[in-house]
Write a protein that holds these residues in place. Sequence first.
Motif, PDB file in Angstrom:
ATOM      1  N   VAL A  52       1.957 -12.382  -4.689  1.00 13.81           N
ATOM      2  CA  VAL A  52       1.316 -10.901  -4.194  1.00 13.81           C
ATOM      3  C   VAL A  52       0.066 -11.218  -3.222  1.00 13.81           C
ATOM      4  N   LEU A  53      -0.730 -12.013  -3.759  1.00  7.07           N
ATOM      5  CA  LEU A  53      -2.022 -12.194  -2.923  1.00  7.07           C
ATOM      6  C   LEU A  53      -1.744 -12.645  -1.600  1.00  7.07           C
ATOM      7  N   SER A  54      -0.643 -13.404  -1.428  1.00  4.42           N
ATOM      8  CA  SER A  54      -0.566 -14.040   0.019  1.00  4.42           C
ATOM      9  C   SER A  54      -0.006 -12.994   0.753  1.00  4.42           C
ATOM     10  N   LYS A  55       0.703 -11.842   0.417  1.00  8.38           N
ATOM     11  CA  LYS A  55       1.411 -11.162   1.122  1.00  8.38           C
ATOM     12  C   LYS A  55       0.526 -10.199   1.923  1.00  8.38           C
ATOM     13  N   ARG A  56       0.653  -9.849   3.256  1.00  7.43           N
ATOM     14  CA  ARG A  56      -0.081  -9.150   4.131  1.00  7.43           C
ATOM     15  C   ARG A  56      -0.152  -7.461   3.636  1.00  7.43           C
ATOM     16  N   VAL A  57       1.103  -7.117   3.027  1.00  7.50           N
ATOM     17  CA  VAL A  57       1.523  -5.757   2.649  1.00  7.50           C
ATOM     18  C   VAL A  57       0.644  -5.621   1.571  1.00  7.50           C
ATOM     19  N   THR A  58       0.017  -6.510   0.653  1.00  8.94           N
ATOM     20  CA  THR A  58      -0.648  -6.081  -0.575  1.00  8.94           C
ATOM     21  C   THR A  58      -1.744  -5.069  -0.650  1.00  8.94           C
ATOM     22  N   GLN A  59      -2.795  -5.130   0.260  1.00 14.51           N
ATOM     23  CA  GLN A  59      -3.836  -4.541   0.275  1.00 14.51           C
ATOM     24  C   GLN A  59      -3.402  -2.855   0.753  1.00 14.51           C
ATOM     25  N   PHE A  60      -2.487  -2.928   1.661  1.00 17.63           N
ATOM     26  CA  PHE A  60      -1.762  -1.615   2.099  1.00 17.63           C
ATOM     27  C   PHE A  60      -1.170  -0.852   1.012  1.00 17.63           C
ATOM     28  N   LEU A  61      -0.554  -1.607   0.258  1.00 22.34           N
ATOM     29  CA  LEU A  61      -0.137  -0.935  -0.815  1.00 22.34           C
ATOM     30  C   LEU A  61      -1.079  -0.384  -1.870  1.00 22.34           C
ATOM     31  N   LEU A  62      -1.934  -1.071  -1.812  1.00 14.06           N
ATOM     32  CA  LEU A  62      -3.084  -0.494  -3.012  1.00 14.06           C
ATOM     33  C   LEU A  62      -3.506   0.825  -2.352  1.00 14.06           C
ATOM     34  N   ILE A  63      -3.979   0.755  -1.014  1.00 16.08           N
ATOM     35  CA  ILE A  63      -4.572   1.891  -0.330  1.00 16.08           C
ATOM     36  C   ILE A  63      -3.916   3.029  -0.290  1.00 16.08           C
ATOM     37  N   ILE A  64      -2.653   2.894   0.039  1.00  9.26           N
ATOM     38  CA  ILE A  64      -1.850   4.022   0.580  1.00  9.26           C
ATOM     39  C   ILE A  64      -1.759   5.147  -0.530  1.00  9.26           C
ATOM     40  N   PRO A  65      -1.560   4.988  -1.713  1.00 11.01           N
ATOM     41  CA  PRO A  65      -1.464   6.129  -2.647  1.00 11.01           C
ATOM     42  C   PRO A  65      -2.861   6.914  -2.730  1.00 11.01           C
ATOM     43  N   ASN A  66      -3.986   6.146  -2.674  1.00 16.32           N
ATOM     44  CA  ASN A  66      -5.240   7.058  -2.590  1.00 16.32           C
ATOM     45  C   ASN A  66      -5.249   7.670  -1.101  1.00 16.32           C
ATOM     46  N   GLN A  67      -4.850   6.850  -0.010  1.00 14.94           N
ATOM     47  CA  GLN A  67      -4.745   7.718   1.220  1.00 14.94           C
ATOM     48  C   GLN A  67      -3.971   9.162   1.150  1.00 14.94           C
ATOM     49  N   ILE A  68      -2.903   8.976   0.346  1.00 13.07           N
ATOM     50  CA  ILE A  68      -2.202  10.016   0.391  1.00 13.07           C
ATOM     51  C   ILE A  68      -2.990  11.352  -0.552  1.00 13.07           C
ATOM     52  N   ILE A  69      -3.459  10.685  -1.754  1.00 12.76           N
ATOM     53  CA  ILE A  69      -4.559  11.757  -2.341  1.00 12.76           C
ATOM     54  C   ILE A  69      -5.615  12.352  -1.985  1.00 12.76           C
ATOM     55  N   PHE A  70      -6.199  11.549  -1.228  1.00 13.71           N
ATOM     56  CA  PHE A  70      -7.330  12.168  -0.359  1.00 13.71           C
ATOM     57  C   PHE A  70      -7.135  12.840   0.795  1.00 13.71           C
ATOM     58  N   TRP A  71      -6.248  12.622   1.392  1.00 15.89           N
ATOM     59  CA  TRP A  71      -5.673  13.619   2.396  1.00 15.89           C
ATOM     60  C   TRP A  71      -5.240  14.851   1.840  1.00 15.89           C
ATOM     61  N   LEU A  72      -4.668  14.916   0.786  1.00 19.42           N
ATOM     62  CA  LEU A  72      -4.230  16.107   0.131  1.00 19.42           C
ATOM     63  C   LEU A  72      -5.497  16.959  -0.352  1.00 19.42           C
ATOM     64  N   VAL A  73      -6.386  16.248  -0.772  1.00 19.25           N
ATOM     65  CA  VAL A  73      -7.775  16.901  -1.303  1.00 19.25           C
ATOM     66  C   VAL A  73      -8.527  17.460  -0.077  1.00 19.25           C
ATOM     67  N   ILE A  74      -8.558  16.663   1.276  1.00 23.43           N
ATOM     68  CA  ILE A  74      -8.959  17.360   2.450  1.00 23.43           C
ATOM     69  C   ILE A  74      -8.011  18.846   2.773  1.00 23.43           C
ATOM     70  N   PHE A  75      -6.842  18.660   2.717  1.00 21.48           N
ATOM     71  CA  PHE A  75      -5.726  19.816   3.043  1.00 21.48           C
ATOM     72  C   PHE A  75      -6.048  20.822   2.068  1.00 21.48           C
TER      73      PHE A  75
END
Length: 515
Positions: A52-75
């Motif tokens: 999991v740590l070696s995958k480049r997609v790991t941090q993206f998958l951690l960030i994207i749920p919060n990204q969706i939530i906070f753009w919902l907050v803004i909207f």
Amino acid sequence: MTKVEPTKIKLLTDDTIPKRLHIPVVASEDRFKETDPPKRGNLANHPMIARVLSKRVTQFLLIIPNQIIFWLVIFLGFLGVVDPGINFATAITWYLWFCLVFVMMAVIGRAWCSMCPFGGFAEWIQRRTFFKRLQKPLGLGRKLPESWAQWGFTLSVGTFVLLTFFEEYFNIAGPGTPRDTSIMVLGIVVSAVTFYLVFERRTFCRYFCPLSALIGSVGSMGSVAGFRTNDRAVCLACTTKDCMRGGSSGYGCPWYTWPGSAESNAACGLCTECYKACPSNNVGFYLQSPLTSVIAPKRRRADIAWSVALLWGLVLYQQVNATNVYASVDGFLNNLTGWNHYPNPIDYLAIIIICALLTAGIFKGYQMLFLDPGKGVHAAGNFMEKVSPFRQVFLPLSYALIPVVGMDYFARQLPKFFKHVPRLIPAIVQIFGVNTSKWSLVNYHLLSNPSIVDVQVAVMAIGVIGSVYAVLKIFRRDLAPLTQHVVGAKVAAVTLMVALGGVAGWLYIIMHAAS
């Protein structure tokens, strides 16, 4: 007094890491061996975690749920219902998110930084990719001038104090209008993107994010040590330093932290880049006992110590401003200055600065009472490098105060959580066009005011216990060798932690669960 020659301490970056490091391995191991995490705590030894740590997609998958939530907050802050009690933007931000952030930092450390939507979004723009390794970033890529970088986390405290003033002025976290919450969140995103396009790496996150100093200092209580060197000899002999410069598999550390010298989790953003970049597979992901990063560091940092004092002043202000005495003083200053709005910037800044300086003054008194003059050391240098008899005492005592300060911030969030977090359910349902304003959950409280006060006092008691434990451990190594009155100095250090924590607990009693 002993005088020593000043030493130069520079951040390890692309330009400051030489092609080859000729560092005596034995001396380095002796310097760091007490603060290195135990090898059995390396989670990367587990094959599944390592994958999991070696995958480049790991941090993206951690960030994207919060990204969706906070753009919902803004909207939804702009276009959702105007009632802040059932608007998703205000409900999730002020009733749940802030409380969860403090839980994460106290238990883990910089967990929030690994999934932060603000830094994550700006980093995607800077890197021109969501998670692939591209060589040329977007932006000017400038380094923060050393004259600024030397102030470390205190820059973050400054932005936190400024943001808190605006939050108090506009009653954003009251919560005020949902629109104000959206403007605040959008402002943080725009600020982050601007810094990312001007400066290299995560300069914004390390130095200017309003929460960086708070997470970096309070997070030292956490049980995650971060990414550290497995075998220091291998790390010191490495000629490429891909963990800092970057390599084909990973970027150089965005936080300017070298795993070979890290002795706390204060500046490890848990981004996994050093783990991916290391060509020798010599970086591990370590756990540690709670409070290790408070107690263990040998090179205590002045910016963390002063950040603790200033953050302590800020949270005490947030307690004092809920009292009748503060209302009278603020009203008097408004009439005197013609400001005519809460809070008056004079008493806002004065309370923060006075509380910080009073804490430093108490520690100065401790130094004058107990420090053996013959053990005092003077060394010139900038803010980070300077050594003085005062700092010999102020730094370790400030570190010991971290559990009290951390629990104080956590306790301050509890009234909103216990009184209003049930509103999050109708706020979520409201998104789908259902009128939930008359739902019973809108006015349901998890705890009554007296019970909330009991919990706040209990939380502060935990903070006091943590600070007492920390100061006893710190005293044995850092302070006992400096005094001829060991017993008296130890009792005084413990008394200070109990007294300071007691003040915060007493303020919660007279606040009556004010949110």
